[in-house]
Motif scaffolding. Structure first.
Motif, short mmCIF file in Angstrom:
data_model
loop_
_atom_site.label_atom_id
_atom_site.label_comp_id
_atom_site.label_asym_id
_atom_site.label_seq_id
_atom_site.Cartn_x
_atom_site.Cartn_y
_atom_site.Cartn_z
N UNK A 178 0.54 -1.33 0.29
CA UNK A 178 0.21 0.32 0.37
C UNK A 178 1.12 1.72 0.02
N UNK A 179 2.04 1.83 0.93
CA UNK A 179 2.37 2.09 1.00
C UNK A 179 3.59 2.76 0.29
N UNK A 180 4.28 1.61 -1.66
CA UNK A 180 4.58 1.52 -1.99
C UNK A 180 3.69 2.24 -3.46
N UNK A 181 2.54 1.71 -3.33
CA UNK A 181 1.83 2.01 -4.08
C UNK A 181 1.15 3.57 -4.20
N UNK A 182 1.12 3.87 -3.11
CA UNK A 182 0.41 5.19 -2.63
C UNK A 182 1.80 6.36 -3.14
N UNK A 183 2.69 5.86 -2.53
CA UNK A 183 4.15 6.60 -3.44
C UNK A 183 4.05 6.92 -4.39
N UNK A 184 4.54 5.87 -5.70
CA UNK A 184 4.53 5.97 -7.30
C UNK A 184 3.13 6.69 -7.75
N UNK A 185 1.68 6.44 -7.20
CA UNK A 185 0.30 7.46 -7.70
C UNK A 185 1.14 8.58 -7.30
N UNK A 202 -5.02 -5.00 -2.19
CA UNK A 202 -4.81 -4.71 -0.79
C UNK A 202 -4.70 -5.82 -0.11
N UNK A 203 -3.89 -6.75 0.42
CA UNK A 203 -2.61 -6.55 0.79
C UNK A 203 -2.07 -6.79 -0.13
N UNK A 204 -2.55 -7.82 -0.90
CA UNK A 204 -1.34 -8.11 -1.81
C UNK A 204 -0.48 -7.81 -3.00
N UNK A 205 -1.68 -7.08 -3.20
CA UNK A 205 -1.08 -6.52 -4.54
C UNK A 205 -2.14 -5.66 -5.44
N UNK A 206 -0.69 -4.33 -5.68
CA UNK A 206 -2.01 -3.54 -6.28
C UNK A 206 -1.03 -2.63 -7.35
N UNK A 207 -1.83 -2.04 -8.53
CA UNK A 207 -1.11 -2.19 -9.47
C UNK A 207 -1.82 -0.22 -9.92
#
Length: 126
Positions: free
Chosen positions: A14-21, A33-38
């Protein structure tokens, strides 16, 4: 054949996907979440998978591999480079190399995301 997605194995999906978003304005396309986000940007998907993905894919024997092995490059309008770098740093990126002209003439900045993955911003036409 075309590249459809690149995936990071993340300690905190969640944190890393949130960062790039937030840092690059990528749009979320999958939230398991919490297994995969794209996220998607410019026709390429960037995925963030939990560490259990190693076992699911049969790669657990290689899961101890560490170090800088790859990086992603995101194109931003050259005129917006300073703003894009500031936005990424403001969201938690570490600036490794400030924007500079490569020997190919491209404007390039090198950063690390909050989990230490390297990524680059390259200036493109507006």
């Amino acid at each position: 054949m075309k590249l459809s997605a690149a995936t990071f194995v993340a300690r905190d999906v969640d944190a890393l996907a949130g960062f790039y978003g937030a840092a690059l304005g990528l749009a979320e396309t999958v939230d398991d979440s919490p297994r995969y986000r794209e996220l998607e940007g410019g026709g390429v998907r960037v995925g963030f998978a939990f560490t259990g993905a190693y076992e699911l894919l049969g790669l657990q024997d290689d899961a101890e591999v560490s170090g800088l092995r790859s990086f992603l490059t995101f194109e931003v309008p050259e005129a917006d480079m300073a703003e894009a770098v500031a936005q990424a740093v403001g969201q938690g990126a570490a600036l490794v190399k400030a924007p500079y002209r490569t020997h190919f003439g491209a404007l390039l900045a090198v950063l690390r995301d909050p989990e230490g993955n390297a990524f680059r911003l390259v200036g493109g036409a507006a």
